[in-house]
Design a protein around this motif. Sequence first.
Motif, PDB file in Angstrom:
ATOM      1  N   MET A   1       0.738  -1.147  -0.077  1.00  0.00           N
ATOM      2  CA  MET A   1      -0.107  -0.139   0.055  1.00  0.00           C
ATOM      3  C   MET A   1       1.013   1.345  -0.010  1.00  0.00           C
ATOM      4  O   MET A   1       1.757   1.400   0.943  1.00  0.00           O
ATOM      5  CB  MET A   1      -0.917  -0.056   1.284  1.00  0.00           C
ATOM      6  N   SER A   2       0.606   2.149  -1.080  1.00  0.00           N
ATOM      7  CA  SER A   2       1.580   3.384  -1.027  1.00  0.00           C
ATOM      8  C   SER A   2       1.295   4.362  -0.202  1.00  0.00           C
ATOM      9  O   SER A   2      -0.059   4.544   0.656  1.00  0.00           O
ATOM     10  CB  SER A   2       1.214   3.964  -2.655  1.00  0.00           C
ATOM     11  N   SER A   3       2.183   5.130   0.245  1.00  0.00           N
ATOM     12  CA  SER A   3       2.142   6.013   1.412  1.00  0.00           C
ATOM     13  C   SER A   3       1.740   7.358   0.561  1.00  0.00           C
ATOM     14  O   SER A   3       1.684   7.548  -0.357  1.00  0.00           O
ATOM     15  CB  SER A   3       3.254   6.223   1.963  1.00  0.00           C
ATOM     16  N   PRO A   4       1.046   8.366   1.562  1.00  0.00           N
ATOM     17  CA  PRO A   4       0.608   9.578   0.936  1.00  0.00           C
ATOM     18  C   PRO A   4       1.653  10.456   0.276  1.00  0.00           C
ATOM     19  O   PRO A   4       1.529  11.001  -0.806  1.00  0.00           O
ATOM     20  CB  PRO A   4       0.161  10.494   2.312  1.00  0.00           C
ATOM     21  N   TRP A   5       2.968  10.170   0.722  1.00  0.00           N
ATOM     22  CA  TRP A   5       4.209  11.066   0.240  1.00  0.00           C
ATOM     23  C   TRP A   5       4.315  10.319  -1.288  1.00  0.00           C
ATOM     24  O   TRP A   5       4.827  11.064  -2.234  1.00  0.00           O
ATOM     25  CB  TRP A   5       5.521  10.511   1.093  1.00  0.00           C
ATOM     26  N   GLN A   6       4.192   8.892  -1.421  1.00  0.00           N
ATOM     27  CA  GLN A   6       4.511   8.338  -2.852  1.00  0.00           C
ATOM     28  C   GLN A   6       3.325   8.803  -3.687  1.00  0.00           C
ATOM     29  O   GLN A   6       3.614   9.092  -4.647  1.00  0.00           O
ATOM     30  CB  GLN A   6       4.623   6.926  -2.549  1.00  0.00           C
ATOM     31  N   LYS A   7       1.756   8.951  -3.232  1.00  0.00           N
ATOM     32  CA  LYS A   7       1.159   9.221  -3.941  1.00  0.00           C
ATOM     33  C   LYS A   7       1.283  10.692  -4.414  1.00  0.00           C
ATOM     34  O   LYS A   7       1.116  11.009  -5.541  1.00  0.00           O
ATOM     35  CB  LYS A   7      -0.293   9.306  -3.286  1.00  0.00           C
ATOM     36  N   GLY A   8       1.656  11.718  -3.545  1.00  0.00           N
ATOM     37  CA  GLY A   8       1.965  13.027  -4.001  1.00  0.00           C
ATOM     38  C   GLY A   8       3.157  12.956  -4.788  1.00  0.00           C
ATOM     39  O   GLY A   8       2.996  13.967  -5.745  1.00  0.00           O
ATOM     40  N   ARG A   9       4.017  12.266  -4.746  1.00  0.00           N
ATOM     41  CA  ARG A   9       5.276  12.380  -5.733  1.00  0.00           C
ATOM     42  C   ARG A   9       4.689  11.923  -7.093  1.00  0.00           C
ATOM     43  O   ARG A   9       5.178  12.522  -8.241  1.00  0.00           O
ATOM     44  CB  ARG A   9       6.281  11.389  -5.353  1.00  0.00           C
ATOM     45  N   LEU A  11       1.784  12.249  -8.236  1.00  0.00           N
ATOM     46  CA  LEU A  11       0.937  13.167  -8.941  1.00  0.00           C
ATOM     47  C   LEU A  11       1.702  14.531  -9.537  1.00  0.00           C
ATOM     48  O   LEU A  11       1.415  14.969 -10.567  1.00  0.00           O
ATOM     49  CB  LEU A  11      -0.092  13.832  -7.802  1.00  0.00           C
ATOM     50  N   ARG A  12       2.792  14.751  -8.752  1.00  0.00           N
ATOM     51  CA  ARG A  12       3.609  15.742  -9.271  1.00  0.00           C
ATOM     52  C   ARG A  12       4.348  15.171 -10.396  1.00  0.00           C
ATOM     53  O   ARG A  12       4.750  16.225 -11.408  1.00  0.00           O
ATOM     54  CB  ARG A  12       4.810  16.088  -8.152  1.00  0.00           C
ATOM     55  N   ALA A  13       4.752  13.885 -10.679  1.00  0.00           N
ATOM     56  CA  ALA A  13       5.371  13.478 -11.731  1.00  0.00           C
ATOM     57  C   ALA A  13       4.504  13.449 -13.084  1.00  0.00           C
ATOM     58  O   ALA A  13       4.778  13.963 -14.055  1.00  0.00           O
ATOM     59  CB  ALA A  13       5.931  12.096 -11.515  1.00  0.00           C
ATOM     60  N   ALA A  14       3.131  13.146 -12.675  1.00  0.00           N
ATOM     61  CA  ALA A  14       2.236  13.132 -13.700  1.00  0.00           C
ATOM     62  C   ALA A  14       1.814  14.628 -14.188  1.00  0.00           C
ATOM     63  O   ALA A  14       1.761  14.871 -15.330  1.00  0.00           O
ATOM     64  CB  ALA A  14       1.033  12.548 -13.251  1.00  0.00           C
ATOM     65  N   TRP A  15       1.961  15.403 -13.181  1.00  0.00           N
ATOM     66  CA  TRP A  15       1.608  16.829 -13.658  1.00  0.00           C
ATOM     67  C   TRP A  15       2.824  17.538 -14.719  1.00  0.00           C
ATOM     68  O   TRP A  15       2.574  18.093 -15.618  1.00  0.00           O
ATOM     69  CB  TRP A  15       1.431  17.975 -12.274  1.00  0.00           C
ATOM     70  N   PHE A  16       3.916  16.954 -14.068  1.00  0.00           N
ATOM     71  CA  PHE A  16       5.162  17.484 -15.056  1.00  0.00           C
ATOM     72  C   PHE A  16       5.139  16.942 -16.142  1.00  0.00           C
ATOM     73  O   PHE A  16       5.352  17.818 -17.282  1.00  0.00           O
ATOM     74  CB  PHE A  16       6.280  17.035 -14.108  1.00  0.00           C
ATOM     75  N   LEU A  17       4.681  15.627 -16.396  1.00  0.00           N
ATOM     76  CA  LEU A  17       4.862  14.955 -17.456  1.00  0.00           C
ATOM     77  C   LEU A  17       3.688  15.663 -18.693  1.00  0.00           C
ATOM     78  O   LEU A  17       3.897  15.718 -19.808  1.00  0.00           O
ATOM     79  CB  LEU A  17       4.546  13.519 -17.757  1.00  0.00           C
TER      80      LEU A  17
END
Length: 350
Positions: A1-9, A11-17
Motif C-alpha cells: 500500500m502506497s504512502s501519502p508521500w508516494q502518492k503526492g510524488r 501526482l507531481r510526476a504526472a503533472w510534470f509530464l
Amino acid sequence: MSSPWQKGRSLRAAWFLFLILCMVQTLARPGIAMQGAARGMQLCCETVIPSLFPFLVLCELLLQSPLASFFGIPFIPVARALGIRSRRAPAALFCGLLGGFASAARSVDRMYREGEISPREASVLLVCCIGSSPAFIVGSVGFAMLGSVKAGWFLLASQFAAGLMCGFAASRLAPEGNAQPPHRPSPPEKGIVAAVRGAVFSMAVLCGYIILFSFLAGIYTPAGSSPPAQYAVCLPLEVTAACQKASTCAPAYRVPLCMAALSLMGACVFLQVRALTHPNISLRPLALSRIAHLPLCLAVLAVLMHLFPVSLPAAAFSGPVFTSRMPADAVCAVFCMCALAICPRRSART
C-alpha cells in the motif's frame, strides 16, 4: 500500500509530464495551438464579456441592496428546505438561476465573506446554483447549436431540477464541520465602484481559464477525428466546446450529449468557481453531486422529450456561436479595466 508521500510524488510526476506534453504539442502544432487560443479570446470578447459582465455588476448591487430579499421571494421555500436561514440566500439562488455559475459563485462568496452563511451552507448553495445560464442554454445551445428553442428550455429545466434534487441531498449528507460563519475583521466594500471592480476581476479570471482550456482542447483534439471523438476530448475540459461538438453528432444523440456536457461542466467551470470563491468553501460536495446530477438530468430530459417530442434539423452545427461582436477599441478598454482591477488587489495583498 502506497504512502501519502508516494502518492503526492506520483501526482507531481504526472503533472510534470502533462506540462511537458503540452509544450511538445504546442511546438509540434503551433498553428493549431494558436487557433485554439484565438477561439478562446474570440469567445471572451464577443460573447462572454458582453453577456456576463453587466449581470455580474447587477448581482453585486442586488445583494448589497436592503431589498435583496424581495427578488428571492419565489426561492424562499427552496432555501428553507436546504436548511439555510440567510435572508439573502433566496436572492443568491435567483442570481444563479439567471446569471449562471459565475453570478452564483460571486453571490455565495459575498455572503460568506460578510459572515451571513457558514462554509457548509455555502457549499450546499453552490450545488444548487452552479450551472449554465438560461441565455447560454436556450439561446446558444438550444437555438443556435441544436436549432430548437424547445430543446433549450428542456435542457434548462432538467439542469435546474437536477440541481435542486442534488442540493437537497447535499443539505442532508454534507458534514457539519465549520458550522459557524467566519469572523469579519472589517466591513466589506459596497457601492457601484466595488461592484464594478469585483466584476472586472471576475471577468479577467473567467476569460483566462476560457482561453487556456480552448487552447488545450485545440492541441489535444486529433486532426481529422470524428465528431464523437472530438466531443470526448472537449467534454472533461470546457462546456461550450463540448456542446459545439455534440451539435455535430448524429441528430438522435445531440440533445443528450449536450445535456451531459451541461451537467458535468468540465474542469474549466470548476476552476473558475474555485477562483471566484473563498478557499474555505469546499467544492467537494459540488464535485460529488455531479455523479447523481448527470443521471438525474438525463432522466428528467427523457421524460420531457417523451411527453413533448422535439424535432431537430438534420443539418449539424458548423461554426462558432457568437451573440454579438465587440469593436477593437472596446476590447482594449476591457483589457485596461482588467489590469486596473487586478493591480489594487495585488498591492493590497502585499
